[in-house]
Design a protein around this motif. Structure first.
Motif, short mmCIF file in Angstrom:
data_model
loop_
_atom_site.label_atom_id
_atom_site.label_comp_id
_atom_site.label_asym_id
_atom_site.label_seq_id
_atom_site.Cartn_x
_atom_site.Cartn_y
_atom_site.Cartn_z
N CYS A 426 46.36 42.59 5.63
CA CYS A 426 46.49 41.30 6.32
C CYS A 426 47.83 41.19 7.04
CB CYS A 426 46.32 40.14 5.33
SG CYS A 426 44.62 40.04 4.73
N ALA A 427 48.85 41.83 6.49
CA ALA A 427 50.16 41.78 7.15
C ALA A 427 50.22 42.77 8.31
CB ALA A 427 51.26 42.10 6.14
N GLY A 428 49.21 43.62 8.41
CA GLY A 428 49.20 44.62 9.49
C GLY A 428 50.10 45.80 9.20
N SER A 429 50.59 45.92 7.95
CA SER A 429 51.48 47.06 7.67
C SER A 429 50.68 48.33 7.44
CB SER A 429 52.43 46.76 6.50
OG SER A 429 51.71 46.29 5.41
N ILE A 430 49.37 48.19 7.11
CA ILE A 430 48.50 49.37 7.17
C ILE A 430 47.19 48.98 7.86
CG2 ILE A 430 49.45 50.60 5.17
CD1 ILE A 430 47.12 49.70 3.52
N GLU A 431 46.56 49.97 8.46
CA GLU A 431 45.31 49.75 9.18
C GLU A 431 44.14 50.10 8.28
OE1 GLU A 431 44.77 49.13 12.63
OE2 GLU A 431 46.89 48.59 12.73
N TRP A 432 43.04 49.38 8.46
CA TRP A 432 41.80 49.73 7.79
C TRP A 432 41.41 51.15 8.22
CZ3 TRP A 432 38.99 48.11 3.89
CH2 TRP A 432 37.69 48.60 3.75
N ALA A 433 40.93 51.96 7.34
CA ALA A 433 40.49 53.34 7.62
C ALA A 433 41.63 54.29 7.89
CB ALA A 433 39.48 53.40 8.78
N SER A 434 42.86 53.81 7.73
CA SER A 434 44.00 54.74 7.84
C SER A 434 44.11 55.51 6.52
CB SER A 434 45.29 53.96 8.08
OG SER A 434 45.58 53.19 6.93
N PRO A 435 44.77 56.66 6.51
CA PRO A 435 44.93 57.40 5.26
C PRO A 435 45.58 56.54 4.17
CG PRO A 435 45.67 58.73 7.12
CD PRO A 435 45.36 57.37 7.66
N GLU A 436 46.50 55.66 4.57
CA GLU A 436 47.19 54.82 3.56
C GLU A 436 46.19 53.88 2.88
OE1 GLU A 436 48.11 55.04 6.72
OE2 GLU A 436 50.11 55.93 6.71
N ALA A 437 45.25 53.34 3.66
CA ALA A 437 44.27 52.43 3.06
C ALA A 437 43.26 53.22 2.22
CB ALA A 437 43.55 51.64 4.16
N VAL A 438 42.83 54.35 2.76
CA VAL A 438 41.83 55.15 2.04
C VAL A 438 42.41 55.64 0.71
CG1 VAL A 438 40.44 57.26 2.16
CG2 VAL A 438 40.59 55.75 4.15
N ALA A 439 43.73 55.83 0.68
CA ALA A 439 44.37 56.28 -0.56
C ALA A 439 44.18 55.28 -1.71
CB ALA A 439 45.85 56.53 -0.32
N PHE A 440 43.82 54.06 -1.37
CA PHE A 440 43.57 53.06 -2.41
C PHE A 440 42.18 53.23 -3.05
CE2 PHE A 440 47.15 50.84 -0.59
CZ PHE A 440 47.62 50.02 -1.60
N SER A 441 41.32 54.10 -2.48
CA SER A 441 39.95 54.13 -2.98
C SER A 441 39.92 54.60 -4.43
CB SER A 441 39.05 54.97 -2.09
OG SER A 441 39.53 56.27 -2.04
N VAL A 442 38.86 54.23 -5.08
CA VAL A 442 38.86 54.25 -6.53
C VAL A 442 38.97 55.67 -7.12
CG1 VAL A 442 36.38 54.47 -6.90
CG2 VAL A 442 37.76 53.08 -8.47
N VAL A 443 39.62 55.72 -8.26
CA VAL A 443 39.64 56.97 -9.03
C VAL A 443 38.59 56.81 -10.12
CG1 VAL A 443 42.02 57.62 -8.59
CG2 VAL A 443 41.52 56.02 -10.42
N PRO A 444 37.95 57.92 -10.53
CA PRO A 444 36.84 57.79 -11.46
C PRO A 444 37.22 57.22 -12.83
CG PRO A 444 37.20 60.11 -10.83
CD PRO A 444 38.17 59.30 -10.08
N SER A 445 38.44 57.54 -13.29
CA SER A 445 38.80 57.08 -14.64
C SER A 445 39.33 55.66 -14.59
CB SER A 445 39.85 58.00 -15.22
OG SER A 445 40.94 58.03 -14.34
N LEU A 446 39.40 55.03 -15.73
CA LEU A 446 39.94 53.69 -15.80
C LEU A 446 41.41 53.69 -15.42
CD1 LEU A 446 38.47 52.13 -19.05
CD2 LEU A 446 37.96 51.54 -16.69
N PRO A 447 41.86 52.70 -14.67
CA PRO A 447 43.27 52.65 -14.29
C PRO A 447 44.18 52.59 -15.51
CG PRO A 447 42.14 50.61 -13.72
CD PRO A 447 41.09 51.58 -14.16
N SER A 448 45.37 53.20 -15.37
CA SER A 448 46.26 53.27 -16.52
C SER A 448 46.75 51.90 -16.96
CB SER A 448 47.46 54.14 -16.18
OG SER A 448 48.09 53.62 -15.05
#
Ligand code: GLY
Length: 480
Positions: A426-448
């Motif tokens: 929303c702040a425009g500091s990262i773009e949708w579909a950018s590598p930075e945003a995609v890096a947020f996609s889920v990891v299979p295990s439960l978050p630490s």
């Protein structure tokens, strides 16, 4: 000005301002003191203005009462450079110069640096504000193909302007002037100074003091006082304030006999014996001038109309699905929270809402029983850029689905990381579909950050939020 009548009997005449600018000119002296006399400086104001339009029409485009926002940037007329010009010099603007309007009718697309270098735009400060206006309009959702800067023809220029470029937005009704950029030269300050007899000059220090010739008129006050009584004061002030050239012209005129002068609308006959002249020199340490004003003037309603028109579209595969592609910066709601159905425990949505709100991200929640597709369509229709769906898998993997409005693409993101991702999107500091945003996609295990299990008591910290409401327990402890 827009004349009206005031008071219970309506017999007091009143006048509504046609622009906010004049209030800033009237306060120029105070503002100059406030900035310690340093030039250039600027003032800005937003407020209502009124014009007695003959034919109000086209929604917010032509109205009698409207909101305008104006910047008055005061500069030395001999130095209209702008200290931040380099920051926009390589931006390109679609320009429609006056000469093109009466010849080939074509626009040009130079860099701002080229436009100033070649004299198409008269000075750096005017060009700087045009470029900043373009950046602003593009950032709030105006499409670049429907934005141009049209220079006023000499015949349409306002009486106060020496150059003027309108940012025009292409709308259903044609090109509409939305932001004026005028070089008002010294017109306003000179007129106010003359009417109020208060100097509205500024100055810049000289690198070396220079000797300046003084040639001035000295009125015989006693003689003039007896002759003109109550009117003498205006005449004496006028004679004492004559500039060198005017004093010399008066001296030359009086050498040939009496001279007729008009001061404040009254005519005086001045005899050679009623004044003397003196000449001297003085050291000058600063250069005085009446500042030029460069004025960007924004019509807020017109800009909003432009945003609505440029952001509206219909999904190509479904004529009933309308969308506003508002950039997050102007979208009233940034994120829609959608629990899949009534079986989703309320604390998931409540935790996300608290965390997003704490980050300044506005949220709308749709807990209705409508299908998820129908609810996506509803929030698309009002231009919400992102939707977060909390589904039954969330109870197990502690992840949610984040959907982007225009692509309709989705990312599965850890529940505790979704607020940080959405804040940055929303702040425009990262773009949708950018590598930075995609890096947020889920990891299979439960978050630490998650402890416990889906069946037992579970506590989870929403990242980046240290307040207690960023923590929640499930299922028995309320979240907020
Ligand atoms: N101050 C510019 C305008 O009123 O159009």
């Amino acid at each position: 000005m827009f004349g009206t009548s005031i008071g219970p009997t309506g017999d007091i005449p009143g006048f509504l301002r046609p622009e906010t600018a004049q209030g800033m000119f009237m306060n120029f002296r105070r503002m100059l003191d406030y900035v310690g006399g340093r030039m250039p400086f600027a003032a800005a104001q937003i407020g209502s203005a009124y014009r007695n339009e003959i034919a109000p029409r086209n929604g917010l485009v032509r109205v009698r009462e409207f909101t305008m926002a104006e910047i008055e940037h005061f500069v030395n007329p001999l130095d209209k450079s702008h200290p931040k010009f380099d920051s926009i010099a390589s931006d390109r603007l679609t320009l429609f110069p006056a000469v093109n309007q009466v010849t080939d009718g074509k626009t040009i697309f130079p860099t701002v640096g080229e436009a100033v270098r070649t004299g198409i735009i008269g000075n750096e400060t005017l060009a700087y504000f045009m470029a900043r206006t373009a950046r602003f309009l593009l950032s709030v959702g105006v499409d670049h193909t429907g934005l141009r800067f049209r220079q006023h023809l000499r015949t349409e220029m306002a009486h106060y302007a020496s150059d003027c470029w309108d940012a025009e937005i292409l709308m259903a009704s044609g090109w509409v002037e939305c932001v004026g950029h005028a070089d008002r030269a010294c017109y306003d300050l000179e007129v106010h100074a003359k009417a109020t007899k208060v100097s509205l000059d500024a100055s810049v220090p000289l690198t070396e003091p220079v000797s300046e010739r003084v040639f001035a008129c000295k009125p015989q006050k006693g003689v003039l006082g007896k002759k003109h009584r109550g009117d003498a004061r205006a005449l004496i002030q006028h004679l004492e304030s004559l500039e060198v050239a005017a004093a010399e012209a008066l001296r030359d005129g009086l050498a040939a006999g009496p001279v007729s002068l008009v001061v404040d609308g009254k005519e005086f006959q001045l005899e050679p014996s009623e004044v003397t002249f003196f000449e001297s020199s003085r050291m000058v340490h600063e250069k005085k001038f009446t500042p030029t004003v460069i004025e960007p003037s924004f019509g807020i309603g017109r800009i909003m109309t432009g945003i609505f028109e440029h952001c509206f579209y219909v999904r190509p595969d479904d004529a009933d699905r309308t969308v506003f592609r508002f950039p997050p910066i102007v979208a009233p709601y940034k994120v829609a929270l959608l629990p899949l159905d009534g079986r989703i425990p309320g604390h998931f949505v409540a935790a996300l809402r608290s965390s997003l709100t704490a980050r300044g991200v506005s949220v709308v929640i749709d807990e209705s029983g409508a299908s998820i597709g129908r609810r996506y369509a509803r929030v698309d229709e009002i231009g919400v850029p992102f939707a977060v769906t909390v589904d039954h898998d969330t109870l197990v993997d502690h992840a949610v689905t984040v959907r982007e409005r225009d692509s309709t693409d989705q990312l599965r993101v850890r529940l505790d990381q979704a607020p940080a991702l959405l804040e940055q999107l929303c702040a425009g500091s990262i773009e949708w579909a950018s590598p930075e945003a995609v890096a947020f996609s889920v990891v299979p295990s439960l978050p630490s950050a998650v402890s416990g299990s889906a069946s037992g008591r579970l506590s989870l910290t929403i990242e980046g939020v240290d307040r207690p409401r960023g923590r929640f327990s499930r299922p028995s402890v309320p979240i907020l």
